[in-house]
Design an enzyme around this catalytic site. Structure first.
Site, PDB file in Angstrom:
ATOM      1  CB  SER A 142      15.469  79.967  30.659  1.00  0.00           C
ATOM      2  OG  SER A 142      16.371  81.303  30.513  1.00  0.00           O
ATOM      3  CE1 TYR A 155      13.439  80.442  25.416  1.00  0.00           C
ATOM      4  CE2 TYR A 155      14.375  81.846  27.104  1.00  0.00           C
ATOM      5  CZ  TYR A 155      14.371  80.549  26.318  1.00  0.00           C
ATOM      6  OH  TYR A 155      15.306  79.937  26.658  1.00  0.00           O
TER       7      TYR A 155
HETATM    8  P1  NDP Z   1      20.214  75.339  20.265  1.00  0.00           P
HETATM    9  O1  NDP Z   1      19.463  76.090  19.235  1.00  0.00           O
HETATM   10  O2  NDP Z   1      21.522  74.968  19.999  1.00  0.00           O
HETATM   11  O3  NDP Z   1      19.283  73.993  20.494  1.00  0.00           O
HETATM   12  C1  NDP Z   1      17.853  73.851  20.314  1.00  0.00           C
HETATM   13  C2  NDP Z   1      17.539  72.674  20.195  1.00  0.00           C
HETATM   14  O4  NDP Z   1      16.182  72.366  20.160  1.00  0.00           O
HETATM   15  C3  NDP Z   1      18.058  72.032  18.897  1.00  0.00           C
HETATM   16  O5  NDP Z   1      18.535  70.652  18.928  1.00  0.00           O
HETATM   17  C4  NDP Z   1      16.863  71.828  18.071  1.00  0.00           C
HETATM   18  O6  NDP Z   1      17.063  70.637  17.167  1.00  0.00           O
HETATM   19  C5  NDP Z   1      15.747  71.705  19.057  1.00  0.00           C
HETATM   20  N1  NDP Z   1      14.460  72.107  18.599  1.00  0.00           N
HETATM   21  C6  NDP Z   1      13.871  73.180  18.258  1.00  0.00           C
HETATM   22  N2  NDP Z   1      12.656  73.041  17.638  1.00  0.00           N
HETATM   23  C7  NDP Z   1      12.546  71.511  17.922  1.00  0.00           C
HETATM   24  C8  NDP Z   1      11.229  70.720  17.472  1.00  0.00           C
HETATM   25  N3  NDP Z   1      10.034  71.421  17.301  1.00  0.00           N
HETATM   26  N4  NDP Z   1      11.253  69.366  17.749  1.00  0.00           N
HETATM   27  C9  NDP Z   1      12.570  68.942  18.278  1.00  0.00           C
HETATM   28  N5  NDP Z   1      13.601  69.726  18.563  1.00  0.00           N
HETATM   29  C10 NDP Z   1      13.563  70.836  18.172  1.00  0.00           C
HETATM   30  O7  NDP Z   1      20.032  75.970  21.641  1.00  0.00           O
HETATM   31  P2  NDP Z   1      20.244  75.560  23.401  1.00  0.00           P
HETATM   32  O8  NDP Z   1      21.050  74.460  23.225  1.00  0.00           O
HETATM   33  O9  NDP Z   1      20.587  76.860  23.666  1.00  0.00           O
HETATM   34  O10 NDP Z   1      19.037  75.343  23.508  1.00  0.00           O
HETATM   35  C11 NDP Z   1      18.586  74.217  24.308  1.00  0.00           C
HETATM   36  C12 NDP Z   1      17.499  74.667  25.285  1.00  0.00           C
HETATM   37  O11 NDP Z   1      18.181  75.394  26.322  1.00  0.00           O
HETATM   38  C13 NDP Z   1      16.467  75.470  24.766  1.00  0.00           C
HETATM   39  O12 NDP Z   1      15.303  74.621  25.652  1.00  0.00           O
HETATM   40  C14 NDP Z   1      16.679  76.743  25.485  1.00  0.00           C
HETATM   41  O13 NDP Z   1      15.412  77.694  25.624  1.00  0.00           O
HETATM   42  C15 NDP Z   1      17.206  76.323  26.589  1.00  0.00           C
HETATM   43  N6  NDP Z   1      18.214  77.657  27.430  1.00  0.00           N
HETATM   44  C16 NDP Z   1      19.302  77.912  26.603  1.00  0.00           C
HETATM   45  C17 NDP Z   1      19.920  79.202  26.988  1.00  0.00           C
HETATM   46  C18 NDP Z   1      21.165  79.817  26.242  1.00  0.00           C
HETATM   47  O14 NDP Z   1      21.696  80.816  26.434  1.00  0.00           O
HETATM   48  N7  NDP Z   1      21.552  78.918  25.226  1.00  0.00           N
HETATM   49  C19 NDP Z   1      19.725  79.594  28.278  1.00  0.00           C
HETATM   50  C20 NDP Z   1      18.458  79.231  28.897  1.00  0.00           C
HETATM   51  C21 NDP Z   1      17.995  78.060  28.444  1.00  0.00           C
HETATM   52  P3  NDP Z   1      16.296  70.807  15.647  1.00  0.00           P
HETATM   53  O15 NDP Z   1      16.344  72.089  15.000  1.00  0.00           O
HETATM   54  O16 NDP Z   1      17.372  69.817  14.871  1.00  0.00           O
HETATM   55  O17 NDP Z   1      14.875  70.061  15.890  1.00  0.00           O
END
Ligand code: NDP
Length: 246
Positions: A142, A155
């Site tokens: 990030s 975070y």
């Molecule tokens: P979302 O909330 O849409 O996606 C997060 C994903 O992580 C979901 O598919 C969720 O699936 C999964 N997840 C969470 N906990 C678990 C777990 N214990 N086991 C397996 N899967 C898990 O957000 P984003 O798409 O934005 O996030 C994706 C990545 O991008 C993250 O690492 C986030 O930190 C990073 N990011 C996002 C930014 C933004 O502005 N959106 C900016 C910078 C980085 P489920 O709950 O079904 O398990």
């Protein structure tokens, strides 16, 4: 032949946002994709969509805090598609609050998913990569780890821990068999901030996302770019953010 026809890619956090967009983008470019997350209904919808469009996709309920779940995800890729070329360690959660709030449960949850989850993926995939003689770790870190802002200390710390981890892994593996890529997005329009507990902070983030957050498809294209390079080229870091982000 599409650019990624020969690649088998497993993606964690593939049930929404960046992970889902990445699965669809890579599959559209010809990759066989293996989707992992806890919400299997969402995974099933994406897998069905990819297959309807002629792509190759499998899914597995995966909680990245469970080491065995990552082993099973990697095994599924090898079982169905014969190998694993890339693991996209994308699953992540964001819980934002000033450190002084001492929200220790949220600290633990972020460390478990964002750091331990990536380590579990490395532990599961590295032996397969070694046996194959090639492999590629991609992680979603990030811009929070690059420009430190209040309320994001833990975070950002988890994201910088992963960035450091991948760079060390790269330096330890200079025999040409392993590639590592850290993708640093800024604000991306996903569900990520919907789970911020403080309602005022959550509303602020949701407003920022809606006002100028970029599409998860943009991050998916960046990931595809890193993966589709020739085997002797490593894209180590990609930072992408909305042009309006400071
Ligand atoms: P979302 O909330 O849409 O996606 C997060 C994903 O992580 C979901 O598919 C969720 O699936 C999964 N997840 C969470 N906990 C678990 C777990 N214990 N086991 C397996 N899967 C898990 O957000 P984003 O798409 O934005 O996030 C994706 C990545 O991008 C993250 O690492 C986030 O930190 C990073 N990011 C996002 C930014 C933004 O502005 N959106 C900016 C910078 C980085 P489920 O709950 O079904 O398990």
């Amino acid at each position: 032949m599409s650019t990624l026809d020969t690649k088998v890619v497993a993606i964690t956090g593939a049930s929404s946002g960046i992970g889902e967009a990445t699965a669809r983008e890579l599959a559209a470019r010809g990759a066989a994709v293996v989707l992992g997350a806890r919400r299997t209904d969402r995974l099933a919808t994406t897998v069905a969509r990819i297959r309807d469009e002629g792509g190759r996709a499998e899914m597995l309920e995966t909680d990245v805090t469970e080491r065995g779940d990552l082993e099973a995800l990697v095994a599924l890729a090898v079982d169905r598609f014969g190998r694993l070329d890339v693991l996209v360690g994308n699953a992540g959660i964001a819980r934002t609050a000033p450190v002084a709030d001492l929200d220790v449960d949220s600290w633990d949850a972020m460390i478990d998913v964002n750091v331990r989850g990536v380590l579990h993926g490395i532990a599961a995939a590295l032996p397969v990569f070694r046996d194959q003689g090639h492999g590629h770790f991609v992680t979603t870190v990030s811009t929070s780890g690059l420009k430190i802002v209040p309320t994001q200390a833990v975070y950002a710390g988890t994201k910088n821990a992963v960035r450091t981890l991948l760079e060390a892994l790269r330096q330890e593996s200079t025999d040409g068999t392993l590639r590592t890529t850290s993708i640093s997005p800024g604000f991306v329009q996903t569900e990520l901030v919907d789970y911020v507990e403080d309602p005022e902070l959550r509303a602020q983030y949701q407003d920022t996302m809606a006002t100028f957050g970029i599409s998860p498809d943009a991050v998916a294209r960046a990931i595809a770019f890193a993966i589709e390079q020739p085997g002797d080229v490593e894209i180590g870091d990609i930072t992408l953010r909305p042009t309006r982000q400071n």
